[in-house]
Design an enzyme around this catalytic site. Structure first.
Site, PDB file in Angstrom:
ATOM      1  N   LYS A   1     -14.916  94.440  70.885  1.00  0.00           N
ATOM      2  CA  LYS A   1     -13.954  94.523  71.989  1.00  0.00           C
ATOM      3  C   LYS A   1     -13.543  93.145  72.482  1.00  0.00           C
ATOM      4  O   LYS A   1     -12.492  92.995  73.084  1.00  0.00           O
ATOM      5  CB  LYS A   1     -14.484  95.414  73.109  1.00  0.00           C
ATOM      6  CG  LYS A   1     -15.773  94.980  73.754  1.00  0.00           C
ATOM      7  CD  LYS A   1     -16.098  95.872  74.942  1.00  0.00           C
ATOM      8  CE  LYS A   1     -17.272  96.801  74.733  1.00  0.00           C
ATOM      9  NZ  LYS A   1     -18.568  96.147  74.580  1.00  0.00           N
TER      10      LYS A   1
ATOM     11  N   LYS B   1     -17.615  92.576  62.158  1.00  0.00           N
ATOM     12  CA  LYS B   1     -17.641  93.792  62.988  1.00  0.00           C
ATOM     13  C   LYS B   1     -16.423  93.849  63.921  1.00  0.00           C
ATOM     14  O   LYS B   1     -16.001  92.821  64.451  1.00  0.00           O
ATOM     15  CB  LYS B   1     -18.921  93.760  63.835  1.00  0.00           C
ATOM     16  CG  LYS B   1     -19.173  95.005  64.641  1.00  0.00           C
ATOM     17  CD  LYS B   1     -20.399  94.859  65.538  1.00  0.00           C
ATOM     18  CE  LYS B   1     -20.053  94.188  66.848  1.00  0.00           C
ATOM     19  NZ  LYS B   1     -20.781  94.668  68.031  1.00  0.00           N
TER      20      LYS B   1
ATOM     21  N   LYS C   1     -23.409  84.971  69.395  1.00  0.00           N
ATOM     22  CA  LYS C   1     -22.710  84.781  70.675  1.00  0.00           C
ATOM     23  C   LYS C   1     -22.841  83.344  71.157  1.00  0.00           C
ATOM     24  O   LYS C   1     -21.934  82.828  71.804  1.00  0.00           O
ATOM     25  CB  LYS C   1     -23.199  85.777  71.724  1.00  0.00           C
ATOM     26  CG  LYS C   1     -22.754  87.196  71.386  1.00  0.00           C
ATOM     27  CD  LYS C   1     -22.489  88.078  72.575  1.00  0.00           C
ATOM     28  CE  LYS C   1     -21.774  89.339  72.125  1.00  0.00           C
ATOM     29  NZ  LYS C   1     -21.727  90.408  73.071  1.00  0.00           N
TER      30      LYS C   1
HETATM   31  N1  AQP Z   1     -17.813  97.874  65.311  1.00  0.00           N
HETATM   32  C1  AQP Z   1     -18.730  98.745  65.691  1.00  0.00           C
HETATM   33  N2  AQP Z   1     -19.072  99.769  64.874  1.00  0.00           N
HETATM   34  C2  AQP Z   1     -20.014 100.685  65.275  1.00  0.00           C
HETATM   35  N3  AQP Z   1     -20.649 100.626  66.467  1.00  0.00           N
HETATM   36  C3  AQP Z   1     -20.320  99.628  67.304  1.00  0.00           C
HETATM   37  N4  AQP Z   1     -20.745  99.289  68.541  1.00  0.00           N
HETATM   38  C4  AQP Z   1     -20.100  98.172  68.947  1.00  0.00           C
HETATM   39  N5  AQP Z   1     -19.245  97.769  68.009  1.00  0.00           N
HETATM   40  C5  AQP Z   1     -19.356  98.638  66.968  1.00  0.00           C
HETATM   41  C6  AQP Z   1     -21.726 100.057  69.298  1.00  0.00           C
HETATM   42  O1  AQP Z   1     -21.159 100.344  70.576  1.00  0.00           O
HETATM   43  C7  AQP Z   1     -22.225 100.399  71.543  1.00  0.00           C
HETATM   44  C8  AQP Z   1     -21.855  99.606  72.741  1.00  0.00           C
HETATM   45  O2  AQP Z   1     -21.757  98.244  72.383  1.00  0.00           O
HETATM   46  P1  AQP Z   1     -21.899  97.150  73.515  1.00  0.00           P
HETATM   47  O3  AQP Z   1     -20.778  97.260  74.448  1.00  0.00           O
HETATM   48  O4  AQP Z   1     -23.226  97.268  74.173  1.00  0.00           O
HETATM   49  O5  AQP Z   1     -21.920  95.770  72.823  1.00  0.00           O
HETATM   50  P2  AQP Z   1     -21.601  95.248  71.395  1.00  0.00           P
HETATM   51  O6  AQP Z   1     -22.437  95.896  70.368  1.00  0.00           O
HETATM   52  O7  AQP Z   1     -21.705  93.751  71.500  1.00  0.00           O
HETATM   53  O8  AQP Z   1     -20.081  95.712  71.229  1.00  0.00           O
HETATM   54  P3  AQP Z   1     -18.801  94.862  71.050  1.00  0.00           P
HETATM   55  O9  AQP Z   1     -17.643  95.792  71.037  1.00  0.00           O
HETATM   56  O10 AQP Z   1     -18.954  93.932  69.904  1.00  0.00           O
HETATM   57  O11 AQP Z   1     -18.740  94.045  72.424  1.00  0.00           O
HETATM   58  P4  AQP Z   1     -18.603  92.505  72.679  1.00  0.00           P
HETATM   59  O12 AQP Z   1     -17.347  92.074  71.955  1.00  0.00           O
HETATM   60  O13 AQP Z   1     -18.474  92.368  74.170  1.00  0.00           O
HETATM   61  O14 AQP Z   1     -19.842  91.853  72.162  1.00  0.00           O
HETATM   62  C9  AQP Z   1     -23.490  99.912  70.839  1.00  0.00           C
HETATM   63  O15 AQP Z   1     -24.287 101.025  70.502  1.00  0.00           O
HETATM   64  C10 AQP Z   1     -22.973  99.231  69.608  1.00  0.00           C
HETATM   65  O16 AQP Z   1     -23.894  99.279  68.546  1.00  0.00           O
END
Ligand code: AQP
Length: 333
Positions: free
Chosen positions: A201, A198, A116
């Site tokens: 969002k 990965k 990040k």
């Molecule tokens: N691609 C993924 N596959 C499986 N699990 C996923 N998670 C996120 N992306 C995937 C799981 O979703 C939960 C919530 O995630 P988060 O919102 O706390 O943050 P993150 O892991 O950083 O998710 P994003 O979508 O990648 O958000 P941004 O883009 O804002 O950083 C967690 O349990 C995560 O493991």
């Protein structure tokens, strides 16, 4: 564990964008299975979301939307404590204390921080660096036994465990040492545009990501455009990241094994397969979207859920926080 010996589950999702099928398959979809046997806290972690710059009005809207999605994905507010992180100040209070028991070196090793900070080089703030300590506070506040997450959060669970063990080592038994639960199925859904990355969002390429609330046409189109390879056989294996990812998604929605999927698409091309993945995904998400729309039209209900959830969470968080404050030597009034 609670005082009446019920095991505790905690997990959270950041309202940092529109939720993806990665968030759904890796996390939210698995939450409801714990509701009967565990005391469950599912939090909308808005304080984590501001480690990356957010548009305030969007953050507010997405906080409601994430709560509505929790419910639309099957979480009954009467069986789960559903709440918003910033409504329970104990998270911030415990995070500060835990910061003083977390080493600079261990935070520096977090891959999410490295990723990040590379992505947001103009805003490498202290909150981004101490994100894992806030996450440890989220979990440890409720004496959590289990934390269902996607595999990308494994390192953060490890550090939460290390902090708990360290604190317990200094002050005696204070925190339950939590265990991560990473479901084999859907633990890491990859981007449709770059299947080595990965699905996230916050990805700027909307075609790389299938959102839980996408309509059927968009879902079908995105899967049709998904990056695959020059082979034509639907087979799980090395060098086939795109197909492996699509097979994983198909398997998550149909419960079929990789062998069954290979047999089903034997002799059929990638085009057929991609359409089938789109269809099962769109069909599975259609009821979620309908329920989401219904809930979003009833803001008063969502606010009532938030209010009751925050009250219950705050009541239980206070027990751990008071214990911690006493142990570190704070005075009480
Ligand atoms: N691609 C993924 N596959 C499986 N699990 C996923 N998670 C996120 N992306 C995937 C799981 O979703 C939960 C919530 O995630 P988060 O919102 O706390 O943050 P993150 O892991 O950083 O998710 P994003 O979508 O990648 O958000 P941004 O883009 O804002 O950083 C967690 O349990 C995560 O493991």
């Amino acid at each position: 564990m609670t005082s009446d010996n019920q095991q505790v589950v905690f997990s959270g999702v950041q309202p940092s964008g529109n939720l993806t099928i990665g968030n759904y398959l890796g996390a939210i979809r698995n939450f409801a299975a714990f509701s009967e046997a565990y005391k469950c806290y599912y939090c909308v972690v808005d304080m984590h979301a501001i480690t990356v710059r957010q548009v305030p009005a969007e953050l507010r809207r997405r906080t409601y939307e994430t709560l509505a999605l929790y419910i639309a994905c099957g979480l009954d507010p009467n069986k789960n404590t559903l709440y918003v992180q910033s409504h329970v100040p104990a998270h911030a209070e415990l995070a500060w204390i835990l910061n003083c028991y977390t080493m600079f070196g261990e935070l520096s090793r977090m891959t999410q921080f490295k990723d990040k900070s590379a992505k947001h080089a103009d805003n490498v703030n202290a909150g981004l660096f101490t994100y894992p300590t806030l996450m440890a506070a989220d979990i440890l506040l409720y004496q959590t036994d289990r934390v269902p997450v996607g595999v990308d959060q494994q390192q953060h669970i490890e550090i939460a465990r290390d902090i708990a063990v360290r604190f317990n080592g200094v002050y005696g038994d204070t925190f339950t040492v939590p265990e991560g639960i990473i479901s084999e199925h859907g633990k890491k859904i990859m981007s449709l545009a770059d299947p080595t990355k990965k699905m996230s969002k916050s990805d700027e390429n909307v075609n790389a990501v299938v959102y839980i609330l996408d309509n059927k046409d968009d879902i079908l189109r995105k899967f049709r455009r998904a990056v695959t390879d020059s082979d034509t056989v639907v087979r799980f294996g090395e060098g086939k990241d795109g197909i492996n990812n699509l097979m994983t998604i198909y398997s998550c929605f149909t419960d079929k094994s990789m062998e069954e999927i290979e047999r089903e698409f034997d002799g059929r091309g990638y085009g057929d397969f991609k359409s089938a993945v789109g269809e099962v995904c769109a069909d599975a998400l259609a009821p979620v979207r309908a329920e989401f729309d219904r809930l979003m039209a009833d803001k008063a209900y969502l606010e009532d859920v938030m209010q009751k959830g925050a009250q219950d969470a705050a009541y239980n968080a206070r027990k751990t926080l008071s214990k911690v404050k006493r142990k570190v030597g704070f005075t009480t009034l």
